[in-house]
Design an enzyme around this catalytic site. Structure first.
Site, PDB file in Angstrom:
ATOM      1  N   SER A  75      17.560  31.522  62.167  1.00 17.79           N
ATOM      2  CA  SER A  75      18.304  32.810  61.981  1.00 17.79           C
ATOM      3  C   SER A  75      19.945  32.592  62.304  1.00 17.79           C
ATOM      4  O   SER A  75      20.314  31.893  61.187  1.00 17.79           O
ATOM      5  CB  SER A  75      17.840  33.879  63.131  1.00 17.79           C
ATOM      6  N   HIS A 119      10.723  38.429  60.420  1.00 20.36           N
ATOM      7  CA  HIS A 119      11.861  37.509  60.933  1.00 20.36           C
ATOM      8  C   HIS A 119      11.315  36.660  62.257  1.00 20.36           C
ATOM      9  O   HIS A 119      11.587  35.648  62.201  1.00 20.36           O
ATOM     10  CB  HIS A 119      13.049  38.335  61.327  1.00 20.36           C
ATOM     11  N   ASP A 150      10.124  38.619  56.051  1.00 24.01           N
ATOM     12  CA  ASP A 150      11.520  39.061  56.737  1.00 24.01           C
ATOM     13  C   ASP A 150      12.296  40.060  55.990  1.00 24.01           C
ATOM     14  O   ASP A 150      12.528  39.998  54.975  1.00 24.01           O
ATOM     15  CB  ASP A 150      12.424  37.691  56.570  1.00 24.01           C
TER      16      ASP A 150
END
Length: 389
Positions: A173, A368, A335
């Site tokens: 991320s 995610h 995601d």
């Protein structure tokens, strides 16, 4: 607390963490005078860092792990054997694991403006830090900092340790931004690059989505324009912001498994002011997280993320052309925050520049969050990639 404990247990089970985690220590690093990309001087800057494994004689076995938005340098192991959970990627970092600490010296650093200011195991400089010049917290007088600044602090630490090359840099991320920035900014120092649930750029859509995380804080009257330290946290704004962060990190399938369906609630059918159980539980989870975090730090992390593009210049595609590292992109299929399409666009830009890039997706129902709890699904990809010549 039951909700938090249930989620913690779920995270541990999904990540495949065991109770025999490595024992690790938090160390501190200080830069007396740090100049940010926008020319401001912060004196001093302090960050925490951890390391796992042993550094070899020529210091060529170093893997740098760069952490995500709400994370810290605690990537693996435990501080005490009795700790409830090990570091977030303990499933892939350790002896015999995908990132094998029998082979590699794995190092991770707390970022500037780390969100977890009130975690005793986090060391960071940011708005909540006392400004030596005034004796008061910096608040919004703290300069805007960028992903590039995070990288420069990490570089200063590595330089102090005599480490001038990285076997690999891997991050998830916001950590993927740092990893990519390392490889584009210092191409000769990075041999392998692994962006997990990441991208080489933030576009307008993503930047506005991230603004949703900042908005509740800035709208809370208790924020006091960022000067709230003598009054206490803007609790409602911070909790709401963290609730949005949690929701955005979870794909609907996983979210719906974790929180009650609207049909199970009676009150909202009768009362327009009644809230749903799912929202109440999400806010309860967020409130627990808020105990360790600082509202202004969230704002600064949001801005650093919004501003990110490889190279921090006008052309992120051109910046990627400087990368010399072999690269493996690992987005999560579900995601909804940093879409797989963003990773694919990053891969296409690198391939157009003649770079060697591999691509694989992390499957799962958590979106995610699969970049943390589902990371073992791509453990073999990571292991073989690290072993490539």
């Amino acid at each position: 607390m039951k909700l938090f404990s249930t989620f913690l247990l779920l995270t541990l089970l999904l990540a495949g963490c065991d109770s025999q985690a490595m024992l690790v220590n938090k160390q501190a690093f200080e830069i007396e005078h740090f100049k940010t990309e926008n020319g401001a001087i912060i004196s001093p800057v302090k960050v925490g860092w951890e390391a796992y494994g042993k550094l070899n004689d020529d210091k060529s076995n170093v893997i740098l792990v760069t952490h995500f938005f709400s994370g810290s340098s605690h990537a693996a192991g435990k501080y005490q054997a009795a700790d409830a959970a090990p570091g977030y990627w303990d499933a892939i970092i350790g002896p015999g694991k995908a990132i094998d600490t029998n082979k590699y010296y794995v190092l991770s650093v707390d970022t500037l403006v780390n969100a977890n200011v009130f975690d005793p195991n986090v060391i960071t400089t940011g708005p909540a830090t006392i400004n030596p010049a005034t004796g008061k917290p910096y608040g919004l007088t703290f300069p805007v900092v960028t992903i590039g600044d995070f990288v420069e602090v990490q570089k200063a630490l590595l330089d102090s340790l005599g480490i001038d090359k990285l076997h690999a840099v891997i991050g998830g991320s916001m950590g993927s931004f740092q990893a990519i920035e390392w490889a584009s900014r210092y191409p000769q120092r990075v041999k392998r690059l692994i962006p997990v649930i990441g991208t080489a750029y933030i576009d307008a859509w993503a930047a506005v989505r991230l603004e949703r995380w900042a908005y509740p804080i800035k709208q809370d009257p208790a924020w006091h324009g960022g000067d709230y330290y003598q009054h206490g946290q803007p609790e409602q704004g911070l909790t709401t912001a963290l609730a949005y962060i949690i929701q955005d990190a979870v794909y609907p399938t996983g979210f719906n498994m974790r929180y009650p369906a609207p049909a199970t609630d009676k009150a909202p059918h009768q009362d327009i002011l009644a809230s749903f159980s799912a929202w109440d539980q999400l806010m309860a989870h967020a409130k627990l997280r808020a105990q360790m975090q600082d509202a202004n730090h969230i704002l600064y992390l949001v801005r650093a993320s919004q501003l990110y593009r490889a190279g921090m210049g006008d052309n992120w595609q051109q910046a990627l052309s400087r990368v010399q590292a072999k690269t493996l992109f690992l987005p999560a299929t579900g995601d909804q925050l940093l879409l797989p399409e963003m990773a694919q666009a990053s891969v296409e830009a690198m391939r157009a520049a003649g770079k060697q890039v591999e691509y694989a997706e992390i499957p799962g129902i958590w979106g995610h969050l699969d970049g943390v709890v589902g990371i073992t699904a791509v453990a073999d990809n990571i292991r073989s990639f690290l072993e490539q010549e």
